[in-house]
Scaffold this motif. Structure first.
Motif, PDB file in Angstrom:
ATOM      1  N   SER A  91      49.344  19.153 -15.780  1.00  0.00           N
ATOM      2  CA  SER A  91      49.054  20.092 -14.703  1.00  0.00           C
ATOM      3  C   SER A  91      48.339  21.321 -15.264  1.00  0.00           C
ATOM      4  O   SER A  91      48.750  21.866 -16.292  1.00  0.00           O
ATOM      5  CB  SER A  91      50.343  20.535 -14.015  1.00  0.00           C
ATOM      6  N   PRO A  92      47.298  21.800 -14.590  1.00  0.00           N
ATOM      7  CA  PRO A  92      46.595  22.992 -15.055  1.00  0.00           C
ATOM      8  C   PRO A  92      47.178  24.291 -14.506  1.00  0.00           C
ATOM      9  O   PRO A  92      46.608  25.360 -14.678  1.00  0.00           O
ATOM     10  CB  PRO A  92      45.185  22.773 -14.497  1.00  0.00           C
ATOM     11  N   ILE A  93      48.333  24.221 -13.863  1.00  0.00           N
ATOM     12  CA  ILE A  93      48.842  25.371 -13.118  1.00  0.00           C
ATOM     13  C   ILE A  93      49.153  26.570 -14.017  1.00  0.00           C
ATOM     14  O   ILE A  93      49.118  27.716 -13.582  1.00  0.00           O
ATOM     15  CB  ILE A  93      50.076  24.953 -12.291  1.00  0.00           C
ATOM     16  N   GLY A  94      49.432  26.313 -15.317  1.00  0.00           N
ATOM     17  CA  GLY A  94      49.735  27.417 -16.219  1.00  0.00           C
ATOM     18  C   GLY A  94      48.594  28.392 -16.378  1.00  0.00           C
ATOM     19  O   GLY A  94      48.799  29.586 -16.662  1.00  0.00           O
ATOM     20  N   SER A  95      47.360  27.926 -16.184  1.00  0.00           N
ATOM     21  CA  SER A  95      46.201  28.803 -16.356  1.00  0.00           C
ATOM     22  C   SER A  95      46.165  29.906 -15.314  1.00  0.00           C
ATOM     23  O   SER A  95      45.489  30.922 -15.490  1.00  0.00           O
ATOM     24  CB  SER A  95      44.904  27.993 -16.311  1.00  0.00           C
ATOM     25  N   LEU A  96      46.908  29.735 -14.229  1.00  0.00           N
ATOM     26  CA  LEU A  96      46.932  30.754 -13.182  1.00  0.00           C
ATOM     27  C   LEU A  96      47.460  32.078 -13.698  1.00  0.00           C
ATOM     28  O   LEU A  96      46.918  33.143 -13.396  1.00  0.00           O
ATOM     29  CB  LEU A  96      47.798  30.254 -12.015  1.00  0.00           C
ATOM     30  N   VAL A  97      48.536  32.031 -14.489  1.00  0.00           N
ATOM     31  CA  VAL A  97      49.141  33.280 -14.974  1.00  0.00           C
ATOM     32  C   VAL A  97      48.883  33.548 -16.449  1.00  0.00           C
ATOM     33  O   VAL A  97      49.089  34.667 -16.920  1.00  0.00           O
ATOM     34  CB  VAL A  97      50.663  33.301 -14.713  1.00  0.00           C
ATOM     35  N   HIS A  98      48.403  32.520 -17.179  1.00  0.00           N
ATOM     36  CA  HIS A  98      48.179  32.699 -18.614  1.00  0.00           C
ATOM     37  C   HIS A  98      46.710  32.627 -19.004  1.00  0.00           C
ATOM     38  O   HIS A  98      46.382  32.779 -20.189  1.00  0.00           O
ATOM     39  CB  HIS A  98      48.953  31.630 -19.404  1.00  0.00           C
ATOM     40  N   GLY A  99      45.841  32.393 -18.044  1.00  0.00           N
ATOM     41  CA  GLY A  99      44.438  32.227 -18.358  1.00  0.00           C
ATOM     42  C   GLY A  99      44.159  30.820 -18.860  1.00  0.00           C
ATOM     43  O   GLY A  99      45.073  30.067 -19.200  1.00  0.00           O
ATOM     44  N   ALA A 100      42.880  30.474 -18.919  1.00  0.00           N
ATOM     45  CA  ALA A 100      42.503  29.111 -19.280  1.00  0.00           C
ATOM     46  C   ALA A 100      42.976  28.720 -20.667  1.00  0.00           C
ATOM     47  O   ALA A 100      43.259  27.551 -20.936  1.00  0.00           O
ATOM     48  CB  ALA A 100      40.981  28.957 -19.185  1.00  0.00           C
ATOM     49  N   ASP A 101      43.090  29.695 -21.583  1.00  0.00           N
ATOM     50  CA  ASP A 101      43.475  29.392 -22.962  1.00  0.00           C
ATOM     51  C   ASP A 101      44.903  29.815 -23.279  1.00  0.00           C
ATOM     52  O   ASP A 101      45.341  29.749 -24.426  1.00  0.00           O
ATOM     53  CB  ASP A 101      42.523  30.073 -23.941  1.00  0.00           C
ATOM     54  N   GLY A 102      45.652  30.253 -22.269  1.00  0.00           N
ATOM     55  CA  GLY A 102      47.051  30.620 -22.473  1.00  0.00           C
ATOM     56  C   GLY A 102      47.313  32.057 -22.850  1.00  0.00           C
ATOM     57  O   GLY A 102      48.434  32.533 -22.723  1.00  0.00           O
ATOM     58  N   MET A 103      46.282  32.775 -23.304  1.00  0.00           N
ATOM     59  CA  MET A 103      46.471  34.178 -23.719  1.00  0.00           C
ATOM     60  C   MET A 103      45.352  35.078 -23.229  1.00  0.00           C
ATOM     61  O   MET A 103      45.061  36.105 -23.833  1.00  0.00           O
ATOM     62  CB  MET A 103      46.581  34.252 -25.249  1.00  0.00           C
ATOM     63  N   TRP A 104      44.714  34.698 -22.134  1.00  0.00           N
ATOM     64  CA  TRP A 104      43.652  35.519 -21.557  1.00  0.00           C
ATOM     65  C   TRP A 104      42.597  35.934 -22.582  1.00  0.00           C
ATOM     66  O   TRP A 104      42.170  37.069 -22.624  1.00  0.00           O
ATOM     67  CB  TRP A 104      44.250  36.737 -20.861  1.00  0.00           C
ATOM     68  N   ALA A 229      46.877  43.672 -24.000  1.00  0.00           N
ATOM     69  CA  ALA A 229      45.868  43.184 -23.050  1.00  0.00           C
ATOM     70  C   ALA A 229      46.331  41.941 -22.302  1.00  0.00           C
ATOM     71  O   ALA A 229      46.241  41.889 -21.068  1.00  0.00           O
ATOM     72  CB  ALA A 229      44.543  42.934 -23.775  1.00  0.00           C
ATOM     73  N   PRO A 230      46.827  40.897 -22.988  1.00  0.00           N
ATOM     74  CA  PRO A 230      47.279  39.730 -22.221  1.00  0.00           C
ATOM     75  C   PRO A 230      48.470  40.017 -21.316  1.00  0.00           C
ATOM     76  O   PRO A 230      48.572  39.442 -20.224  1.00  0.00           O
ATOM     77  CB  PRO A 230      47.630  38.694 -23.299  1.00  0.00           C
ATOM     78  N   MET A 231      49.353  40.909 -21.714  1.00  0.00           N
ATOM     79  CA  MET A 231      50.476  41.249 -20.839  1.00  0.00           C
ATOM     80  C   MET A 231      49.990  41.979 -19.592  1.00  0.00           C
ATOM     81  O   MET A 231      50.527  41.791 -18.495  1.00  0.00           O
ATOM     82  CB  MET A 231      51.508  42.094 -21.599  1.00  0.00           C
ATOM     83  N   ARG A 232      48.967  42.802 -19.755  1.00  0.00           N
ATOM     84  CA  ARG A 232      48.404  43.496 -18.590  1.00  0.00           C
ATOM     85  C   ARG A 232      47.783  42.494 -17.610  1.00  0.00           C
ATOM     86  O   ARG A 232      47.971  42.598 -16.393  1.00  0.00           O
ATOM     87  CB  ARG A 232      47.366  44.510 -19.058  1.00  0.00           C
ATOM     88  N   ALA A 233      47.045  41.505 -18.134  1.00  0.00           N
ATOM     89  CA  ALA A 233      46.451  40.474 -17.274  1.00  0.00           C
ATOM     90  C   ALA A 233      47.534  39.644 -16.583  1.00  0.00           C
ATOM     91  O   ALA A 233      47.430  39.325 -15.391  1.00  0.00           O
ATOM     92  CB  ALA A 233      45.531  39.583 -18.096  1.00  0.00           C
ATOM     93  N   TYR A 234      48.573  39.302 -17.336  1.00  0.00           N
ATOM     94  CA  TYR A 234      49.715  38.549 -16.806  1.00  0.00           C
ATOM     95  C   TYR A 234      50.363  39.327 -15.659  1.00  0.00           C
ATOM     96  O   TYR A 234      50.705  38.767 -14.612  1.00  0.00           O
ATOM     97  CB  TYR A 234      50.686  38.332 -17.962  1.00  0.00           C
ATOM     98  N   ALA A 235      50.508  40.640 -15.838  1.00  0.00           N
ATOM     99  CA  ALA A 235      51.133  41.484 -14.819  1.00  0.00           C
ATOM    100  C   ALA A 235      50.282  41.558 -13.554  1.00  0.00           C
ATOM    101  O   ALA A 235      50.806  41.573 -12.439  1.00  0.00           O
ATOM    102  CB  ALA A 235      51.367  42.884 -15.374  1.00  0.00           C
ATOM    103  N   GLN A 236      48.966  41.598 -13.711  1.00  0.00           N
ATOM    104  CA  GLN A 236      48.085  41.666 -12.553  1.00  0.00           C
ATOM    105  C   GLN A 236      48.217  40.423 -11.684  1.00  0.00           C
ATOM    106  O   GLN A 236      48.243  40.509 -10.449  1.00  0.00           O
ATOM    107  CB  GLN A 236      46.639  41.850 -13.019  1.00  0.00           C
TER     108      GLN A 236
END
Length: 358
Positions: A91-104, A229-236
């Motif tokens: 499933s690709p659903i993880g990319s929704l909150v982690h970005g395509a590579d998992g760490m934005w 930076a990745p935590m900020r993207a995750y929070a958004q």
């Protein structure tokens, strides 16, 4: 040392050896960063196994290598694990909150040339003084259990982030890791390993605030600088859904080091709904009371027949018959249902900012 000094001295906490199995997304990175930054107990990170989940296994391995490099821990062994679930597509659903590579994009440019012999890795790191912390789908663990049944039994504890009793995440009743690979979760639980199951019910209580993120963004520690930076993207992303800023993997990591942070723990028989059953795919069914366990083991119709038999045959000892059924399938997990969320938050922020916040 004189007697007075001996009486007032306190033994230093023993070193805890930990192996991490992870689908390295943003919350996984926060958990591993806490493990390596906290000062509550000395931790030896004995190795990390990457698995698919929040992202593909290649990207997960890249994220692990990049994080370890940022924290000056390049010597920690990393292995490339399973690239797809036990059955069906990833499933690709993880990319929704982690970005395509998992760490934005935080690990962009990093190359991971990791060995791929998962069983050899686990044979090398499994030991009676070691805790296995499983933060992603249990695909790696079910692979190891199938090929080397003795290996996972060598660990002192296996702390698994997965399952839900009353509060799901990916569906109303299913937690994400178990939903990703329910077959793997059910098979690993069936092995009756020393599992501590950190449920969605427990970790949903822990959340950071925007003030916490601001403090992390200005902190000088290598972990905070890497994660800001990745935590900020995750929070958004989580904010768009009106969700609290939860970091489930951090809770599991804290419990691996400080079990007392769990405030409600109960022994249970746990099974996972497998296959593609819509909303209940990956649901973890937990039997805490004897009547629940009996129904899970024998089924309601069979129990009804047993009761009818006992009523018709006075010599049949119903209590013994029920005890024999329960003995067939002992509990297979210690389930964590609640944690001291304030303690987890203080510990996390203190480790990454070097100051406790209220």
């Amino acid at each position: 040392m004189n007697g007075h000094e001996q009486g007032n001295s306190r033994a230093a906490p023993s070193r805890l050896r930990i192996v991490v199995d992870t689908d390295m997304g943003v919350d996984d990175a926060a958990a591993v960063a806490w493990l390596l930054s906290q000062r509550e107990r000395p931790v030896e990170l004995a190795g990390v196994a990457a698995v698919w989940g929040n992202t593909g296994v290649d990207a997960a391995a890249v994220n692990v290598v990049a994080l370890l490099r940022a924290l000056g821990r390049e010597q920690v062994p990393v292995v490339m694990g399973e690239a797809a679930p036990s059955s069906g597509p990833m499933s690709p659903i993880g990319s929704l909150v982690h970005g395509a590579d998992g760490m934005w994009g935080r690990a962009a440019g990093t190359i991971a040339t990791c060995p791929k012999d998962l069983v050899a890795f686990y044979r090398a790191v499994a030991a009676a003084d070691t805790t296995l912390l499983a933060l992603g789908p249990l695909t790696n663990l079910t692979r190891v259990a199938a090929l080397a049944p003795d290996v996972l039994r060598r660990f002192a504890r296996i702390v698994v982030l997965g399952g839900a009793w009353r509060h799901g995440s990916i569906t109303p009743v299913s937690e994400t890791n178990f939903w990703h690979d329910p077959e793997a979760a059910d098979r690993v639980l069936a092995e009756r390993l020393p599992i501590v199951l950190v449920t969605r019910d427990a970790h949903r209580a822990f959340a950071l605030t925007h003030d916490d993120l601001a403090a992390l963004a200005t902190a000088g520690s290598p972990a905070a600088r890497y994660l800001a930076a990745p935590m900020r993207a995750y929070a958004q992303v989580t904010g768009r859904f009106g969700e609290p800023l939860n970091f489930p993997d951090v809770v599991a990591a804290v419990l691996a080091v400080e079990p007392a942070a769990a405030t409600v723990r109960r022994s249970a028989l746990v099974r996972v709904v497998t296959g593609t059953h819509g909303l209940v795919r990956g649901q973890s069914v937990m039997g805490f009371a004897d009547n629940e366990r009996l129904a899970m083991i024998e089924g309601g119709a069979a129990l009804a027949r047993l009761v009818e038999q006992a009523l018709a045959e006075p010599t049949l000892h119903l209590g013994r018959a029920l005890a024999a059924i329960l003995a067939r399938e002992p509990d297979n997990a210690e389930v964590v249902l609640a944690v001291d969320a304030a303690r987890v938050r203080r510990s996390f922020l203190c480790a990454l900012t070097r100051e406790a916040r209220t």
